[in-house]
Design a protein around this motif. Sequence first.
Motif, PDB file in Angstrom:
ATOM      1  N   ASN A  10     -79.848 -69.215 -59.116  1.00  0.00           N
ATOM      2  CA  ASN A  10     -80.626 -67.632 -58.549  1.00  0.00           C
ATOM      3  C   ASN A  10     -81.608 -68.588 -59.845  1.00  0.00           C
ATOM      4  O   ASN A  10     -81.879 -67.383 -61.162  1.00  0.00           O
ATOM      5  CB  ASN A  10     -80.327 -67.353 -58.775  1.00  0.00           C
ATOM      6  CG  ASN A  10     -81.152 -65.097 -58.335  1.00  0.00           C
ATOM      7  OD1 ASN A  10     -82.082 -66.240 -57.616  1.00  0.00           O
ATOM      8  ND2 ASN A  10     -80.631 -64.550 -58.671  1.00  0.00           N
ATOM      9  N   LEU A  11     -82.833 -68.673 -59.223  1.00  0.00           N
ATOM     10  CA  LEU A  11     -83.657 -68.874 -59.835  1.00  0.00           C
ATOM     11  C   LEU A  11     -84.945 -67.898 -60.439  1.00  0.00           C
ATOM     12  O   LEU A  11     -86.280 -67.629 -60.852  1.00  0.00           O
ATOM     13  CB  LEU A  11     -84.509 -70.429 -59.823  1.00  0.00           C
ATOM     14  CG  LEU A  11     -83.656 -71.682 -60.562  1.00  0.00           C
ATOM     15  CD1 LEU A  11     -84.520 -72.667 -60.113  1.00  0.00           C
ATOM     16  CD2 LEU A  11     -83.080 -71.391 -61.956  1.00  0.00           C
ATOM     17  N   THR A  12     -84.578 -66.140 -59.694  1.00  0.00           N
ATOM     18  CA  THR A  12     -85.227 -65.287 -59.587  1.00  0.00           C
ATOM     19  C   THR A  12     -85.669 -64.625 -61.121  1.00  0.00           C
ATOM     20  O   THR A  12     -84.264 -64.113 -61.316  1.00  0.00           O
ATOM     21  CB  THR A  12     -85.602 -64.560 -58.254  1.00  0.00           C
ATOM     22  OG1 THR A  12     -84.696 -65.292 -57.471  1.00  0.00           O
ATOM     23  CG2 THR A  12     -85.600 -63.304 -58.135  1.00  0.00           C
ATOM     24  N   ASN A  13     -86.781 -64.233 -60.756  1.00  0.00           N
ATOM     25  CA  ASN A  13     -87.020 -63.493 -62.424  1.00  0.00           C
ATOM     26  C   ASN A  13     -86.391 -62.078 -62.141  1.00  0.00           C
ATOM     27  O   ASN A  13     -86.683 -61.376 -60.913  1.00  0.00           O
ATOM     28  CB  ASN A  13     -88.694 -63.061 -62.561  1.00  0.00           C
ATOM     29  CG  ASN A  13     -88.409 -62.438 -63.962  1.00  0.00           C
ATOM     30  OD1 ASN A  13     -88.532 -61.169 -64.021  1.00  0.00           O
ATOM     31  ND2 ASN A  13     -88.642 -63.040 -64.981  1.00  0.00           N
ATOM     32  N   GLY A  14     -85.553 -61.134 -63.072  1.00  0.00           N
ATOM     33  CA  GLY A  14     -85.574 -60.131 -62.806  1.00  0.00           C
ATOM     34  C   GLY A  14     -84.615 -59.349 -64.247  1.00  0.00           C
ATOM     35  O   GLY A  14     -84.725 -60.103 -64.979  1.00  0.00           O
ATOM     36  N   THR A  15     -83.696 -58.341 -64.500  1.00  0.00           N
ATOM     37  CA  THR A  15     -83.361 -57.970 -64.922  1.00  0.00           C
ATOM     38  C   THR A  15     -81.744 -58.296 -65.367  1.00  0.00           C
ATOM     39  O   THR A  15     -81.520 -58.775 -64.334  1.00  0.00           O
ATOM     40  CB  THR A  15     -82.966 -56.314 -65.476  1.00  0.00           C
ATOM     41  OG1 THR A  15     -82.038 -56.084 -64.030  1.00  0.00           O
ATOM     42  CG2 THR A  15     -84.180 -55.498 -64.608  1.00  0.00           C
ATOM     43  N   HIS A  72     -77.254 -68.325 -62.594  1.00  0.00           N
ATOM     44  CA  HIS A  72     -78.563 -67.675 -63.289  1.00  0.00           C
ATOM     45  C   HIS A  72     -79.513 -68.175 -64.230  1.00  0.00           C
ATOM     46  O   HIS A  72     -79.192 -68.841 -65.376  1.00  0.00           O
ATOM     47  CB  HIS A  72     -78.511 -66.614 -63.850  1.00  0.00           C
ATOM     48  CG  HIS A  72     -79.594 -65.345 -63.058  1.00  0.00           C
ATOM     49  ND1 HIS A  72     -79.938 -64.531 -61.734  1.00  0.00           N
ATOM     50  CD2 HIS A  72     -81.522 -65.507 -62.949  1.00  0.00           C
ATOM     51  CE1 HIS A  72     -80.821 -64.077 -62.045  1.00  0.00           C
ATOM     52  NE2 HIS A  72     -81.784 -64.513 -62.649  1.00  0.00           N
ATOM     53  N   GLY A  73     -81.005 -68.414 -63.669  1.00  0.00           N
ATOM     54  CA  GLY A  73     -81.551 -69.576 -64.128  1.00  0.00           C
ATOM     55  C   GLY A  73     -82.818 -68.558 -64.593  1.00  0.00           C
ATOM     56  O   GLY A  73     -83.121 -67.675 -64.034  1.00  0.00           O
ATOM     57  N   GLY A  74     -83.329 -68.837 -65.850  1.00  0.00           N
ATOM     58  CA  GLY A  74     -85.502 -68.598 -66.396  1.00  0.00           C
ATOM     59  C   GLY A  74     -85.960 -69.513 -66.271  1.00  0.00           C
ATOM     60  O   GLY A  74     -85.523 -69.812 -66.949  1.00  0.00           O
ATOM     61  N   ILE A  75     -86.669 -69.040 -65.625  1.00  0.00           N
ATOM     62  CA  ILE A  75     -87.970 -70.705 -65.709  1.00  0.00           C
ATOM     63  C   ILE A  75     -88.186 -70.419 -66.647  1.00  0.00           C
ATOM     64  O   ILE A  75     -89.610 -69.361 -66.713  1.00  0.00           O
ATOM     65  CB  ILE A  75     -88.340 -70.860 -64.324  1.00  0.00           C
ATOM     66  CG1 ILE A  75     -87.165 -70.618 -63.083  1.00  0.00           C
ATOM     67  CG2 ILE A  75     -89.476 -72.140 -64.165  1.00  0.00           C
ATOM     68  CD1 ILE A  75     -88.475 -71.596 -61.576  1.00  0.00           C
ATOM     69  N   LEU A 124     -88.986 -75.710 -69.074  1.00  0.00           N
ATOM     70  CA  LEU A 124     -87.589 -75.174 -69.393  1.00  0.00           C
ATOM     71  C   LEU A 124     -86.785 -74.266 -68.679  1.00  0.00           C
ATOM     72  O   LEU A 124     -87.373 -73.530 -68.184  1.00  0.00           O
ATOM     73  CB  LEU A 124     -87.434 -75.178 -70.903  1.00  0.00           C
ATOM     74  CG  LEU A 124     -86.178 -74.212 -71.777  1.00  0.00           C
ATOM     75  CD1 LEU A 124     -85.568 -75.392 -71.805  1.00  0.00           C
ATOM     76  CD2 LEU A 124     -86.921 -73.570 -73.081  1.00  0.00           C
ATOM     77  N   ILE A 125     -85.676 -74.624 -68.295  1.00  0.00           N
ATOM     78  CA  ILE A 125     -84.743 -73.705 -67.372  1.00  0.00           C
ATOM     79  C   ILE A 125     -83.301 -73.277 -68.473  1.00  0.00           C
ATOM     80  O   ILE A 125     -82.803 -73.915 -68.978  1.00  0.00           O
ATOM     81  CB  ILE A 125     -84.287 -73.707 -66.315  1.00  0.00           C
ATOM     82  CG1 ILE A 125     -85.867 -74.125 -65.750  1.00  0.00           C
ATOM     83  CG2 ILE A 125     -84.290 -72.424 -65.280  1.00  0.00           C
ATOM     84  CD1 ILE A 125     -85.807 -75.474 -63.984  1.00  0.00           C
ATOM     85  N   LEU A 126     -83.902 -71.885 -68.623  1.00  0.00           N
ATOM     86  CA  LEU A 126     -82.470 -71.743 -69.172  1.00  0.00           C
ATOM     87  C   LEU A 126     -81.062 -71.236 -68.367  1.00  0.00           C
ATOM     88  O   LEU A 126     -81.686 -70.142 -67.257  1.00  0.00           O
ATOM     89  CB  LEU A 126     -82.678 -70.024 -70.055  1.00  0.00           C
ATOM     90  CG  LEU A 126     -83.665 -70.012 -71.180  1.00  0.00           C
ATOM     91  CD1 LEU A 126     -84.344 -69.026 -71.662  1.00  0.00           C
ATOM     92  CD2 LEU A 126     -83.689 -71.214 -72.158  1.00  0.00           C
ATOM     93  N   TYR A 127     -80.751 -71.075 -68.563  1.00  0.00           N
ATOM     94  CA  TYR A 127     -79.102 -71.024 -67.663  1.00  0.00           C
ATOM     95  C   TYR A 127     -77.846 -70.354 -68.279  1.00  0.00           C
ATOM     96  O   TYR A 127     -77.859 -69.537 -69.236  1.00  0.00           O
ATOM     97  CB  TYR A 127     -78.389 -72.102 -66.852  1.00  0.00           C
ATOM     98  CG  TYR A 127     -79.873 -73.128 -65.937  1.00  0.00           C
ATOM     99  CD1 TYR A 127     -79.521 -73.014 -64.871  1.00  0.00           C
ATOM    100  CD2 TYR A 127     -80.133 -73.849 -66.769  1.00  0.00           C
ATOM    101  CE1 TYR A 127     -79.876 -72.998 -63.718  1.00  0.00           C
ATOM    102  CE2 TYR A 127     -81.056 -74.891 -66.246  1.00  0.00           C
ATOM    103  CZ  TYR A 127     -80.995 -73.801 -64.507  1.00  0.00           C
ATOM    104  OH  TYR A 127     -81.862 -75.238 -63.739  1.00  0.00           O
TER     105      TYR A 127
END
Length: 298
Positions: free
Chosen positions: A89-94, A114-117, A130-133
């Motif tokens: 899931n690369l969706t921004n959220g909490t 979960h990923g933070g793009i 960069l993507i944080l996982y």
Amino acid sequence: MSSVSVLGLGATGTALAARFLEEEYEVAVWNRSPEKAGPLLDKGANLAQTVVDGIKTSDLIIICLLDNAAVQTTLAGALDQLQGKTFVNLTNGTPDQARKLSDLVVGHGARYVHGGIMATPSMIGSPCALILYSGSQQAYKADEPDLLVLAKCIFLSEDAGAASLHDLALLSGMYGLFSGFLHATALVRSSTSAVKFTDLLVPWLGAMTEYTKAMAKQIDEGKYASEGSNIAMQLVAIQNIIDASAAQQVSADFIRPMKQLMEKAVTAGHSGLVRLYLPSKPKHDPKYGSNHIWIEWD
Ligand code: FVH
């Protein structure tokens, strides 16, 4: 041929799917509004008519929607199809939203990452993306070669919420930078163009960005000794910025909260402080003495 399903074809999902197509993956795409798939179908993607079809088609499912509520709604009718899949899931959220979705997905027999793009859509696939996982490290490791197609990857933690936490913190830093940029540019526009001003602003912000490393060290060590820029002096400078803004009819809304926090510190007798006051710390801890940086946010 490797295969992947991309659910969500907004600006970001489209860029992710396009990148996989460039690398000759077999790509199934789904979007609530299917007409957005057109350009990707022209490049060789296959349209999944339903979310169920999209999930059935590949073992690796990547979803990127506006928010996690949309992810939850989208998944609702397709949970039974998740067994054995890896759901990224690369969706921004909490962080809590990510943990909740992880529980849901794992509860249906899939692995959750979960990923933070940390990139704009046009940066996907470029060396600076960069993507944080976080989440299932086993799933991340297994699919790392596929995820590297999109961006550099950093796996943070098995806590599914960690990527979102870091993503939001980095975005917060970015918005601080943007608000400073916007106010500074508005202030100087009567004298120069915005583009010309960046010749001065960019190196200055670069130097100040470097300075945050020293501040970070102080925070970690709990030693907040002022290094020549005490808070009472800074308060005067900030007031000057606000006054000059008013004289030029430029809103000071971005900087006023900072002034109010410094004012509180000075009023509380910490005029010599220049310390970042975090809510988890006691307000009047004597160990901080009087010569410290003190910026408070509660
Ligand atoms: N664009 C950016 O600069 C950043 C780059 C880093 C990552 N973020 C996050 O990525 C998520 C998606 O952002 P986006 O840029 O793709 O956003 P949009 O172009 O606005 O597309 C939104 C997609 O979400 C779908 N959608 C919205 N609500 C629902 C719903 N209730 N059910 C199903 N799908 C939904 C929307 O579908 P449609 O309107 O086309 O039918 C788009 O596919 C986001 O978390 C960023 O924070 C972006």
